[in-house]
Design a protein around this motif. Structure first.
Motif, PDB file in Angstrom:
ATOM      1  N   ASP A 264      20.156  89.275  28.420  1.00 18.03           N
ATOM      2  CA  ASP A 264      21.232  89.536  27.458  1.00 18.03           C
ATOM      3  C   ASP A 264      21.610  88.255  26.717  1.00 18.03           C
ATOM      4  O   ASP A 264      21.959  88.284  25.541  1.00 18.03           O
ATOM      5  CB  ASP A 264      22.470  90.096  28.174  1.00 18.03           C
ATOM      6  N   ILE A 265      21.548  87.137  27.443  1.00 12.32           N
ATOM      7  CA  ILE A 265      21.860  85.848  26.816  1.00 12.32           C
ATOM      8  C   ILE A 265      20.842  85.561  25.715  1.00 12.32           C
ATOM      9  O   ILE A 265      21.180  85.173  24.607  1.00 12.32           O
ATOM     10  CB  ILE A 265      21.870  84.721  27.878  1.00 12.32           C
ATOM     11  N   SER A 266      19.575  85.797  26.020  1.00  9.13           N
ATOM     12  CA  SER A 266      18.521  85.560  25.029  1.00  9.13           C
ATOM     13  C   SER A 266      18.716  86.457  23.804  1.00  9.13           C
ATOM     14  O   SER A 266      18.560  86.028  22.665  1.00  9.13           O
ATOM     15  CB  SER A 266      17.148  85.810  25.662  1.00  9.13           C
TER      16      SER A 266
ATOM     17  N   GLU B  89      16.798  76.208  25.871  1.00 11.69           N
ATOM     18  CA  GLU B  89      17.901  77.108  25.558  1.00 11.69           C
ATOM     19  C   GLU B  89      17.410  78.565  25.481  1.00 11.69           C
ATOM     20  O   GLU B  89      16.392  78.812  24.871  1.00 11.69           O
ATOM     21  CB  GLU B  89      18.547  76.733  24.226  1.00 11.69           C
ATOM     22  N   PRO B  90      18.105  79.520  26.088  1.00  4.27           N
ATOM     23  CA  PRO B  90      19.354  79.308  26.816  1.00  4.27           C
ATOM     24  C   PRO B  90      19.184  78.992  28.308  1.00  4.27           C
ATOM     25  O   PRO B  90      19.910  78.159  28.822  1.00  4.27           O
ATOM     26  CB  PRO B  90      20.064  80.650  26.647  1.00  4.27           C
ATOM     27  N   VAL B  91      18.255  79.612  29.007  1.00  8.70           N
ATOM     28  CA  VAL B  91      18.270  79.501  30.476  1.00  8.70           C
ATOM     29  C   VAL B  91      16.888  79.150  31.039  1.00  8.70           C
ATOM     30  O   VAL B  91      16.486  79.685  32.071  1.00  8.70           O
ATOM     31  CB  VAL B  91      18.800  80.811  31.122  1.00  8.70           C
ATOM     32  N   ASP B  92      16.182  78.253  30.387  1.00 10.05           N
ATOM     33  CA  ASP B  92      14.857  77.890  30.876  1.00 10.05           C
ATOM     34  C   ASP B  92      14.760  76.465  31.416  1.00 10.05           C
ATOM     35  O   ASP B  92      13.680  76.048  31.833  1.00 10.05           O
ATOM     36  CB  ASP B  92      13.798  78.122  29.796  1.00 10.05           C
TER      37      ASP B  92
ATOM     38  N   SER C 232      24.887  69.435  28.562  1.00 11.55           N
ATOM     39  CA  SER C 232      24.465  70.677  29.204  1.00 11.55           C
ATOM     40  C   SER C 232      22.962  70.623  29.449  1.00 11.55           C
ATOM     41  O   SER C 232      22.222  69.990  28.689  1.00 11.55           O
ATOM     42  CB  SER C 232      24.782  71.872  28.300  1.00 11.55           C
ATOM     43  N   THR C 233      22.514  71.325  30.483  1.00 10.05           N
ATOM     44  CA  THR C 233      21.081  71.279  30.836  1.00 10.05           C
ATOM     45  C   THR C 233      20.176  71.775  29.712  1.00 10.05           C
ATOM     46  O   THR C 233      19.072  71.285  29.549  1.00 10.05           O
ATOM     47  CB  THR C 233      20.822  72.163  32.073  1.00 10.05           C
ATOM     48  N   TYR C 234      20.672  72.756  28.911  1.00  7.87           N
ATOM     49  CA  TYR C 234      19.780  73.336  27.897  1.00  7.87           C
ATOM     50  C   TYR C 234      19.442  72.349  26.792  1.00  7.87           C
ATOM     51  O   TYR C 234      18.563  72.594  25.972  1.00  7.87           O
ATOM     52  CB  TYR C 234      20.376  74.635  27.332  1.00  7.87           C
ATOM     53  N   LEU C 235      20.142  71.190  26.790  1.00 11.25           N
ATOM     54  CA  LEU C 235      19.890  70.189  25.744  1.00 11.25           C
ATOM     55  C   LEU C 235      18.904  69.110  26.180  1.00 11.25           C
ATOM     56  O   LEU C 235      18.520  68.256  25.375  1.00 11.25           O
ATOM     57  CB  LEU C 235      21.208  69.532  25.320  1.00 11.25           C
TER      58      LEU C 235
END
Ligand SMILES: [Zn+2]
Length: 931
Positions: free
Chosen positions: A439-441, A192-195, A252-255
């Motif tokens: 920005d998400i991070s 999370e969020p985009v890794d 969701s992928t981040y999980l």
């Protein structure tokens, strides 16, 4: 074209023979002719339009994945090779994708992966679409596959990709975590969020949920863990084990989470579901997992009832990871924690460690419903996950640890911590548009967590806990396994709370930044109270706030308490379309013994400015009868009193006269709310000797009755620490001498003089200021060999307290050495040193010189890196340093995830400069006349 760089068939065979182990992993990575994990893909990288598309029509030019592809299932195989000095992983994924519109292009997210398409086939007919081109579109982190034949609308395709990557690109994504002084390692993940895109090609957006079937390949003497229980496991001819996990629910992928480690666990069986609940830790930490196991199992069972929805996965594992970037991560069915937030050892971990573990465990478990079953649609609504989990952590902790009195600490920990950054123009609304990964991070901040939780508590307080719970149940049921936006939550709650327009009320809190200051006026002739609202900010601030759709007006529930009881179901409101409300006081405030205090129980996210006579009355009341208001109401008063004057909203003399009541204050939370603010004033004064005497007078009674003494309730123990910190931090000699003498005894003879856990923080922080190099080295060596993470934290902080420049530089050089300071601890070491006024200029120069090295180690998109330099800078208080900081930012314009943190640090320095100009004399004058 991309395919031209693929290696020849002959070379492929040679590679497969030479790398027999790797190749037998379902053919993974045979085609690679070079070191896995190098950042360039085998296919060409492109920042150009691949074809002559009209501007904006090529799908890879958008930040979002195209809406015409919907992932349904991932069949994923991963082989992390982290054994010995190896640090790579190989993978293969088949993604089942529904096609909503005919296309030649399939896009997936990737980052730092080498990828190659193996096949694109129709699931039903098994026919191949062929691949005419494939490339990485780096600006948006896409891998683009162009098929030879058009994929028809309504088809379901199977996209099979091979890939590899490095396990040593920091501590996010799929990575190798070292422990036992770097002698051992495990493979673990945090997305999370985009890794997730750093671990496997995927549709890495939270509303693209799909099921997962995961297989991990590993050495037989290691344990493999993932979100689901093991379906089957066997040893392969190449002596590696292949562990396949059951198919997950849509998530969701981040999980997703993948771990290969040498770990042990303890287990409980949940009731009534009979599901297994385990806590894992690396071997040797077995004696620290019982608390989290018991507490976590209890909370899980309780949340099933509270949310009216059974925990949906067949098992729950929680695991302590020795090198973990954040506090914890709610991976579904496999929650990962920083060791300090999961491992508790009686007699070694402190009461505050225990409370922290309870809160983090309850927070992550709440996410299993709030976040995992129902997920925010996009990162704009991150607060839906984080604000709720933060609030629910209090609900879960209060249920099983009532003596911790966590709700009485709520405002002090949440609202009072975030209000300073929510009082300046660089703040942002709870719901904030975010697009780019950095920005998400950055949005994982106090506004999403602390303010989010605070406005939820305010909502619960005005609609009532029962209606609130019913609304949550309805929301979870309606959107389960799906995604939701904030307004859909308000709709669900609104259906149970028809008396209020929940969406309008809550929009005023979530769609604009800042919070209201409530100014109270009283008319003696009519006994009428007028309460009016305005944006709470520094009256001297010259920066314009961005325009707000509500013009910085809120819907404010004005709960109050008087000498004859509090408001219950009826209480005044100030509405967003009117600035004031007038009402008759329920008690005659002209009478000497009558009083009224707003913000009952501190549930409202606002500050209150009373007439001076009220402050005097409330101060006298508390001096004579401290129990007239409960601890959280007292905390609210002291916080408002000490934080309004620096904004020009009240005189310091009124505030300080009120604070005199603290001489009788024997509860933790008012001290918690005032503590940081006392230190802030101290740091701003050129000569703080009189200030120190004033604070010494305030703390003396409490210090004399509690400091360095044993026993008491949980909050008494926390207060003991807090009051000692205030006393020692204000140069109270008795306190400093005691800390130093305890430190010396311990450093010379730890067997006969062990550190008492409730004092360890204070002894190490205040006893280590003037120690010798030899003593510092002794502490360092004890730190290095200390097996309990919670104990290490206090030593790490203490080591930063030295005023010896040689030792400060030694600590900084250790910080850069991964064998000495883990990635997870590096930002903490820097911030501890920055808090030390002697070390601060040294750390600042060091961080400037090492900026690129730090950036490369932690990553530009890492929010902890983003906040590192601004964290040092925000301590500065002069124009000279302001210029220097601005100059440094200009030199490194790409702030990554630290854009807002930089703005905040600039504002903080300007505020400090302004404070010294406007208030230093005022404060000194008061101290001169009153101390
Ligand atoms: Zn969370």
């Amino acid at each position: 074209m991309g395919s031209t760089v693929l290696i020849s068939k002959t070379k492929l065979i040679v590679l497969c023979v030479s790398g027999a182990v790797i190749c037998s992993v379902v053919g993974i990575a045979c085609w690679f002719g070079r070191v896995p994990g190098s950042t360039s893909s085998n296919a060409s990288k492109s920042t150009q339009n691949r074809e002559d598309f009209l501007p904006g029509t090529a799908p890879w030019l958008n930040l979002h994945l195209p809406a015409y592809t919907v992932p349904r299932h991932y069949d994923l195989v991963l082989y992390p090779d982290f054994y010995g000095t190896n640090s790579v992983f190989y993978g293969n994924v088949t993604i089942e994708i529904d096609i909503k519109q005919a296309t030649w292009y399939l896009l997936v997210h990737i980052k730092d992966l080498n990828v190659k398409v193996k096949s694109v086939t129709n699931k039903l007919t098994k026919s191949s679409y062929g691949v005419s081109d494939q490339w990485e579109y780096d600006p948006n982190q896409f891998y683009v596959v162009k098929t030879k034949a058009v994929i028809e609308e309504s088809a379901t395709v199977l996209l099979e990709l091979q890939f590899d990557g490095s396990l040593s690109n920091g501590i996010v994504g799929f990575y190798k975590a070292f422990y036992a002084n770097n002698t051992k390692a495990m493979a673990t993940s945090k997305f999370e969020p985009v890794d997730a895109r750093k671990a496997f090609p995927c549709f890495d957006e939270p509303n693209l949920k799909a099921t997962f079937t995961t297989t991990l390949i590993h050495k037989p003497d290691f344990t493999a863990l993932s979100n689901m229980p093991v379906e089957n496991a066997f040893q392969r001819p190449d002596q590696l084990n292949q562990t396949r996990f059951q198919k997950s629910v849509p998530m969701s992928t981040y999980l997703a989470c993948f771990i290969v480690c040498k770990c042990t666990y303890k287990e409980k069986i949940l009731s009534p579901s009979q599901k297994k609940f385990r806590v894992y830790a690396v071997e040797g930490s077995e004696d620290q997992i019982d608390y989290a196991l018991d507490f976590g199992a209890n909370v899980t069972e309780y949340f099933e009832t509270y949310f009216g929805l059974e925990y949906p996965l067949p098992k729950m594992d929680m695991i302590a990871i020795p090198d973990f970037v954040s506090g914890a991560m709610e991976h579904w069915g496999l929650i990962t924690y920083r060791e300090t937030n999961l491992l508790y050892k009686e007699g070694v971990s402190s009461p505050s460690n225990k409370q922290r573990i309870a809160e983090v465990v309850a927070h992550e478990l709440a996410h299993q419903w709030f976040g995992n079953i129902v997920t925010m649609d996009w990162w704009d609504d991150l607060w839906l996950n984080e604000g709720f989990a933060t609030f629910m952590a209090y609900v879960g902790t209060d249920k099983f640890e009532p003596e911790m009195e966590v709700f009485s600490q709520f405002a002090s920990i949440e609202a009072h911590t975030v209000m300073p950054e929510d009082s300046v123009a660089s703040s942002h609304p709870i719901i904030v548009p975010v697009k780019r990964p950095e920005d998400i991070s950055a949005v994982f901040d106090a506004i999403s967590y602390n303010k989010g939780a605070s406005v939820i508590r305010m909502l619960e307080a005005f609609i009532g806990a029962e209606i609130f719970g019913d609304g949550l149940k309805a929301y979870l049921k309606r959107y389960q396994y799906d995604n939701a936006k904030t307004y859909q939550l308000w709709e669900s709650i609104g259906q149970h709370a028809k008396e209020w327009d929940i969406e309008v009320i809550m929009d005023t809190w979530t769609k604009q930044s800042g919070y209201p200051l409530i100014t109270v006026a009283y008319d003696e002739n009519t006994n009428n109270i007028t309460a009016s609202q305005m944006l709470c900010k520094d009256t001297a601030e010259t920066i314009d706030w961005p325009t707000s759709i509500f013009d910085y007006k809120w819907e404010v529930p004005l709960h109050y308490i008087t000498n004859s009881g509090g408001s219950d179901s009826t209480f005044p409101w100030i509405h967003h379309n009117s600035s004031t409300v007038e009402f008759v006081s329920p008690v005659d405030l002209k009478q000497a013994g009558n009083w009224l205090k707003f913000n009952k129980n501190n549930t409202g996210y606002y500050k209150v400015r009373y007439p001076q006579a009220w402050w005097e009355k409330l101060g006298t009341l508390l001096k004579n009868d401290i129990e007239a208001l409960d601890a959280q109401d007292r905390a609210g008063l002291v916080y408002d009193a000490i934080t309004l004057p620096p904004y020009g909203l009240m005189d310091y003399s009124v505030a300080f006269n009120f604070l005199n009541y603290l001489e009788n204050e024997m509860h933790y939370v008012p001290w918690l709310s005032v503590r940081t603010n006392l230190f802030t004033i101290r740091d701003l004064l050129n000569d703080n000797s009189k200030w120190d005497r004033f604070v010494e007078r305030l703390v003396k009674n409490t210090y004399d009755s509690l400091a360095w003494k044993e026993g008491g309730s949980h909050t008494d123990k926390l207060l003991k620490g807090s009051i000692t910190r205030i006393a020692c931090g204000h140069e109270y000699m008795e306190c400093l001498n005691a800390a130093n003498s305890k430190f010396t005894q311990w450093v010379n003879d730890p067997v006969n003089h062990p550190l008492e856990v409730t004092e360890r923080y204070e002894v190490l922080t205040y006893g280590m200021k003037s120690i010798t190099e030899e003593q510092w080295d002794t502490v360092w060596s004890r730190y290095s060999s200390e097996p309990v993470a919670t104990a290490k934290t206090d030593m790490r902080r203490g080591l930063a307290r030295t005023s010896n420049e040689v030792l400060i530089n030694r600590y900084l050089s250790y910080a850069l050495d991964k064998n000495k300071v883990a990635d997870q601890d590096l930002p903490r070491v820097i911030s501890y040193l920055a808090a030390n006024s002697v070390a601060r200029p040294i750390v600042w120069n060091w961080a400037k010189q090492r900026y690129t090295e730090l950036r490369d180690r932690l990553g530009i998109d890492n929010r902890y890196f983003g906040r590192l330099v601004p964290g040092i800078a925000s301590h500065f208080t002069t124009n000279e340093m302001l210029e220097e900081v601005e100059g440094f930012y200009a030199l490194h314009p790409n702030a990554g995830a630290g854009k807002r943190a930089r703005e905040q640090s600039i504002e903080a320095i300007k505020q400090a400069i302004g404070w010294k100009q406007r208030y230093e004399n005022q404060v000194n004058d008061w101290l001169e006349n009153n101390v």
